[in-house]
Design a protein around this motif. Structure first.
Motif: not given
Length: 361
Positions: A309-327
Motif C-alpha cells: 500500500e502506498l499512502y501519498c499525502y499531497q499539499s498545495d505547496l510548490l517548492l520548485g526543481a531545486n527542492a528534494r524529490s519525494a520519490l
C-alpha cells in the motif's frame, strides 16, 4: 460499508481493555430476521481493525456473537496475541458466530479454538477467510462441520484480508505487509534543498499518518532520513501502548548514536538486500510494517515490488526543481503505475489530498 446503527454494540470488548469503543448505539432490542452474513460479520471486522498491529505474531482476529438475531458480544484477540478472540465468548447452542479468520485447529499454549467452538454447538459459523497456517488451513472448518455446525467461509473476505493483512502477508509471502508513506508538495517535493521539511502537510494529514503508526508493528526509515530529520516516530494520538518498534536501514551514512528503542538493519556502507531484510523482520514477528522514508528507499521498495500500500499525502505547496524529490528514480519506468498498483482511494484531509494506492496480486 458501515454497520447499521441498529445493530452496533455498546462496545468492542478486548481482553484487558473494557469499553474500547464507547457511546455507540444501543443494541437493537427486537429480533432481526433479515440479518445477512455480511451484516453479522461487520462488527467482527471492526474489532479486528482495532487490534491491527497489537497482537504480535498472532492474527488480529475479530469475532461477533449473535443470539436470536441480536448482537450480544464483540471481541478481538488480546494484546500480544492472547487470549484468542473465540475463547473469550460465551457461546450457547443455537447462537451464530461471525469470525474474521478460520478458528485455529492446532493446540499450543491454548486449546484449539475450532474445538472450543465445536463443543459450544452454535447453529452457524460465518468465516471471513481461511487461515494460511498449514496446521489449521481447512482443518478448523472440518472440525466445526463434523460437529454438525453450518459453516460458511468467504464472508466479506476482501475486507477480512485487508484488516488482517499483516498476519496473512507474513504467513504467505514470509515478509511483512508494507505500507509506504510519502508526504509531498503539489510538484512532488518532500523538502527544501537544505533538508527542511516542517511542515509539508497540515494537521489532518499528519493525524492520519499517526493512525498508520498506531496500526503498525514497526516503522522502518532510511539512515539519511533518520540523521537529517531525527524523527521521533511515535503515535501522538493519545493511545496508550501504540508506539511501534523502530528500525533504521543502514546506508552510506554513519549513525553516531541511537536511542534505546531504535535498531539498525542491514550492513553498513553497501547496497541492501531489501527482500532479505523484510524476511528477517517477518521472522521476528513483524507483520505490519510502515515505511517513512526518503525518495531513494521509497523508489527501491517500489522497484523491487515490495510495497503493498502506498499512502501519498499531497499539499498545495510548490517548492520548485531545486527542492528534494519525494520519490527517487525508477528504472525502466513507463507512463504507467508500478506493476499491479491501482488507485484505491482519494480523499481530502483538510487542505491536503490523500491518494491511497494498493497492489492487487
Amino acid at each position: 460499508m458501515m454497520l447499521p446503527m441498529c445493530v452496533m454494540p455498546r462496545c468492542i470488548r478486548i481482553s484487558g481493555k473494557p469499553g474500547i469503543l464507547k457511546n455507540l448505539s444501543r443494541v437493537f432490542q427486537k429480533n432481526m430476521t433479515n440479518n445477512t452474513p455480511e451484516v453479522m460479520m461487520w462488527p467482527a471486522l471492526q474489532a479486528a481493525q482495532r487490534q491491527r498491529g497489537q497482537t504480535g505474531k498472532n492474527p488480529n482476529v475479530g469475532a461477533a456473537l449473535w443470539r436470536h438475531g441480536r448482537l450480544v458480544d464483540v471481541v478481538a484477540t488480546g494484546d500480544g496475541g492472547r487470549p484468542h478472540a473465540e475463547s473469550q465468548l460465551n457461546i450457547l447452542p443455537g447462537d451464530v458466530l461471525a469470525v474474521t479468520l478460520e478458528p485455529c485447529a492446532h493446540e499450543g499454549e491454548t486449546p484449539a479454538c475450532a474445538r472450543l467452538v465445536a463443543d459450544a454447538r452454535p447453529s452457524k459459523v460465518y468465516v471471513g477467510c481461511l487461515d494460511p497456517d498449514p496446521r489449521t488451513s481447512g482443518h478448523g472448518l472440518e472440525i466445526m462441520k463434523e460437529a454438525g455446525i453450518s459453516v460458511q467461509a468467504g464472508i466479506c473476505e476482501h475486507k477480512a484480508r485487508h484488516v488482517m493483512a499483516g498476519f496473512l502477508t507474513r504467513m504467505i509471502h514470509q515478509r511483512p505487509h508494507v505500507r509506504l508513506k510519502l508526504a509531498m508538495t503539489r510538484d512532488g517535493r518532500s523538502a527544501l534543498a537544505d533538508g527542511r521539511s516542517q511542515w509539508i502537510t497540515g494537521f489532518e494529514a499528519r493525524q492520519h499518518g499517526h493512525l498508520l503508526r498506531a496500526e503498525a508493528d514497526a516503522i522502518m526509515v532510511g539512515a539519511a532520513t533518520f540523521i537529517q530529520d531525527q524523527p521521533t516516530l511515535t503515535c501522538r494520538l493519545g493511545l496508550s501502548g501504540r508506539d511501534p518498534e523502530i528500525f533504521v536501514l543502514s546506508g552510506r551514512e554513519e549513525i553516531s548514536s541511537l536511542p534505546k528503542n531504535v535498531q539498525i538493519l542491514g550492513t553498513s556502507g553497501g547496497q541492501q538486500d531489501l527482500s532479505q531484510i523484510l524476511r528477517q523482520l517477518a521472522q521476528e514477528g513483524i507483520g505490519n510494517l510502515l515505511v517513512e522514508s526518503g525518495g531513494r528507499l521509497a523508489a527501491s521498495l517500489l522497484q523491487a515490488e515490495l510495497v503493498d500500500e502506498l499512502y501519498c499525502y499531497q499539499s498545495d505547496l510548490l517548492l520548485g526543481a531545486n527542492a528534494r524529490s519525494a520519490l527517487g528514480a525508477l528504472k525502466d519506468q513507463e507512463l504507467l503505475l508500478p506493476k499491479g498498483m491501482i488507485v484505491k482511494e482519494r480523499r481530502q484531509l483538510g487542505q491536503d489530498q490523500l491518494t491511497r494506492y494498493v497492489v492487487e496480486r
